[in-house]
Design an enzyme around this catalytic site. Structure first.
Site, PDB file in Angstrom:
ATOM      1  N   ASP A 170       0.835  -1.197   0.000  1.00 22.91           N
ATOM      2  CA  ASP A 170       0.000   0.000   0.000  1.00 22.91           C
ATOM      3  C   ASP A 170       0.875   1.255   0.000  1.00 22.91           C
ATOM      4  O   ASP A 170       0.669   2.195  -0.779  1.00 22.91           O
ATOM      5  CB  ASP A 170      -0.908  -0.027   1.229  1.00 22.91           C
ATOM      6  N   HIS A 253      -4.199   3.132  -6.879  1.00 24.90           N
ATOM      7  CA  HIS A 253      -5.381   2.812  -6.084  1.00 24.90           C
ATOM      8  C   HIS A 253      -6.635   2.661  -6.944  1.00 24.90           C
ATOM      9  O   HIS A 253      -7.536   1.889  -6.598  1.00 24.90           O
ATOM     10  CB  HIS A 253      -5.587   3.858  -4.985  1.00 24.90           C
ATOM     11  N   HIS A 270      -5.712  -5.554   0.804  1.00 27.08           N
ATOM     12  CA  HIS A 270      -5.711  -4.285   0.087  1.00 27.08           C
ATOM     13  C   HIS A 270      -4.342  -3.980  -0.514  1.00 27.08           C
ATOM     14  O   HIS A 270      -4.217  -3.704  -1.715  1.00 27.08           O
ATOM     15  CB  HIS A 270      -6.134  -3.170   1.059  1.00 27.08           C
TER      16      HIS A 270
END
Length: 363
Positions: A170, A253, A270
């Protein structure tokens, strides 16, 4: 030009930082609703109870598993029934996003306690809302950042290393996206361009990951709190949070959000899906061979996904990938912050090119 950056009110990090939870809560209220995830309830109950020493009226509720509108409404009702005057979230990213959304809906202060370093959610004025089935629904932009963020590194090392790795995936997107927004002069999460401070912090995040990431992973695997681990926890949590929120988001993203439309990806974290978005963005934005080698090498060194098979899409054909690519290019998506042409077809090509490079490097 007006630029804007936003920050959490207070950030506390270190070994046994949970011991100051009660002290920080009492600065904001006397009766907290403490939202914990099932893992925290089962494994960290003693630590949370000890941290809340001196706050006898705390009410504990267990997160239902998805940051969705029905779950937010349920927890808000619990808070109102209990007469809570401060919300505390303890757990992973979706638990924290839910706690932030509840605090917003109830107009209450919020204390955030991440137990994993898997996302940059803790520091942000943002909750990512999903459907009850786990597909991305929307961003909920909040009027302010959390009042307090407490990161206890001794809790972080108790979690499986996969969480730290996902957090690095991330965080890896932070500078790449902030740099695209800087070039495009695109808006960050405040609706205005970010400051040079935001871009510098985003770059520090990227550099910290590359320098300390493998060492931090080794320490995490050994359940040892070291300076390298502390550096990466801070990069995953604070620097990535500040960098994405005040620097801005772009393709990485947006591609992640598109990938969530494919059910095969729902069991992956994620940051693991963001990592695929990062790799695709390298081709989308025509990065240099040296940058591509550097980013792929980092992902390989710490075990981040580098092929579509690594996120459950080994059998995905062009038709299926086009579903994700189309969703990534939806109106209002952050991919439109890129200083280059974007379309579903171009995103599809980038995904295929990134996958082909990952397969080539695996031999």
């Amino acid at each position: 030009m007006i630029t804007t950056s936003i920050f959490p009110g207070r950030y506390v990090q270190g070994a046994n930082a949970l011991s100051v939870l009660g002290e920080e809560v009492k600065r904001l209220g006397s009766k907290p609703l403490v939202l914990v995830d099932p893992f925290v309830q089962a494994n960290l109950n003693d630590e949370v109870s000890a941290g809340l020493k001196g706050v006898p009226d705390a009410v504990i509720d267990v997160f239902g598993g998805e940051c969705s509108d029905p779950e937010i409404a349920r927890i808000k009702a619990v808070a109102e029934s209990a007469g809570a005057n401060v919300i505390v979230g303890v757990g992973g990213g979706k638990t924290l996003d839910t706690a932030k959304a509840v605090a917003h809906e109830a107009v209450l202060p919020i204390v955030i306690v991440p137990t994993i370093a898997s996302t940059d959610a803790p520091c942000s004025a943002l909750s990512v809302i999903y459907t009850e089935a786990g597909a991305f629904a929307r961003y909920l932009v909040l009027p302010q950042n959390p009042n307090v963020v407490i990161v206890d590194s001794t809790l972080i090392v108790k979690a499986p290393p996969r969480f730290l790795i996902a957090g690095m995936g991330d965080a890896l997107a932070t500078w790449l996206e902030a740099e695209s927004c800087r070039i495009r002069m695109a808006a960050n999460m405040t609706g205005r361009p970010g400051t040079m401070t935001a871009n510098a912090l985003a770059r520090l995040c990227f550099d910290t990951l590359l320098e300390y990431g493998p060492l931090a992973l080794t320490a995490c695997e050994a359940k040892a709190v070291t300076p390298a681990l502390e550096h990466v926890i801070e990069a995953n949590t604070l620097l990535s949070g500040l960098g994405f929120e005040s620097g801005g988001l772009a393709a990485c993203h947006a591609i992640h959000n598109g990938l969530t439309a494919l059910e095969e990806t729902h069991s992956y974290w994620h940051g693991e899906k963001v990592a695929i978005g990062v790799l695709a963005s390298l081709f989308l934005t025509d990065k240099s061979k040296d940058m591509i080698d550097q980013v792929y090498g980092f992902c390989e060194a710490i075990g981040l996904p580098t092929t579509l098979a690594d996120i459950g899409l080994e059998s995905a054909d062009d038709e299926k990938l086009m579903i994700a690519a189309t969703a990534a290019c939806a109106s209002g998506e952050t991919i439109h912050n890129e200083p280059t042409e974007v379309s579903p077809e171009i995103v599809l090509w980038a995904l295929k090119a990134a996958n082909a490079e990952g397969l080539r490097r695996k031999g």
